[in-house]
Scaffold this motif. Sequence first.
Motif, PDB file in Angstrom:
ATOM      1  N   ALA A 202      -4.535   5.762   5.878  1.00  8.00           N
ATOM      2  CA  ALA A 202      -5.938   6.178   5.880  1.00  8.00           C
ATOM      3  C   ALA A 202      -6.203   7.406   5.016  1.00  8.00           C
ATOM      4  N   ASP A 203      -5.180   8.258   4.816  1.00 13.09           N
ATOM      5  CA  ASP A 203      -5.417   9.474   4.037  1.00 13.09           C
ATOM      6  C   ASP A 203      -4.435   9.658   2.883  1.00 13.09           C
TER       7      ASP A 203
ATOM      8  N   GLU B 253      -4.043   1.216  18.885  1.00 18.20           N
ATOM      9  CA  GLU B 253      -3.396   1.617  17.637  1.00 18.20           C
ATOM     10  C   GLU B 253      -2.336   2.699  17.842  1.00 18.20           C
TER      11      GLU B 253
ATOM     12  N   ARG C   6       0.805  -1.222   0.000  1.00 14.36           N
ATOM     13  CA  ARG C   6       0.000   0.000   0.000  1.00 14.36           C
ATOM     14  C   ARG C   6       0.844   1.280   0.000  1.00 14.36           C
TER      15      ARG C   6
ATOM     16  N   GLY D  80       0.460   7.977   5.995  1.00 11.72           N
ATOM     17  CA  GLY D  80      -0.811   7.538   6.570  1.00 11.72           C
ATOM     18  C   GLY D  80      -1.605   6.722   5.565  1.00 11.72           C
TER      19      GLY D  80
ATOM     20  N   ASP E 184       1.265   2.969  16.179  1.00 11.47           N
ATOM     21  CA  ASP E 184       1.632   4.128  15.362  1.00 11.47           C
ATOM     22  C   ASP E 184       2.862   4.844  15.928  1.00 11.47           C
TER      23      ASP E 184
END
Length: 223
Positions: free
Chosen positions: A184-185, A140, A46, A182, A144
């Motif tokens: 997620a973004d 999390e 990813r 990130g 992180d």
Amino acid sequence: MRTLEKLFENNRAWSQRMTASDPEFFARLVGQQAPDYLWIGCSDSRVPANQVVGLLPGEVFVHRNVANQVLHTDFNCLSVLQYAVDVLRVKHVIVCGHYGCGGVRAALDGRPLGLIDHWLRHVQDLWHHHSAEVEALDGERRIDRMCELNVIEQVDHLGRSGVVQDTWRLGRPLHLHGWIYGLADGRLRDLGVGCSSAEEAAALQKSLLRPSTLRLSTLPPTT
Ligand code: CO
């Protein structure tokens, strides 16, 4: 299935698109590569180096491994570093980790996975070093923060490597960067641990000995 036809189809279409938008594109690359950047990132599918920073083939030299580690005994990574710095003369070396890294998570889990346990043991060592800070976090955020600390640690390793130290001693410009991505973004964060000299690398090494002086997670994207 043995020939993975879909991937060859994709490749044909990509090659045609590139040629259509710039007929000389591949001819230029045949001559020589002259990237300004070396990217050291995680193998995670990813976080593809070129795509996330919008660079074309020929613009970034890449090394990836599980949990984006730069280890003093890893001659694969160190050879990539030496070639990129001494031969290609890149100006920037970027260590880029990512939040939610499976390698970091596995290191903290401690569940045996096989050969990779040895590779991830270095992340476990880092966790033990920073356990006071990391164990105060939950869920999390713990993962992180370890992802951030792992990047900072690898920038420190780069700054202490013979390749980088020799380059600075010769007065050649070379900038080290620690970033995190990130999932997620799709945004990058600069962890603010960049080094451009032996003095800055020494200061970073010193701050790692006093973990409380390092910045806290979790960072907003770099604007
Ligand atoms: Co990862």
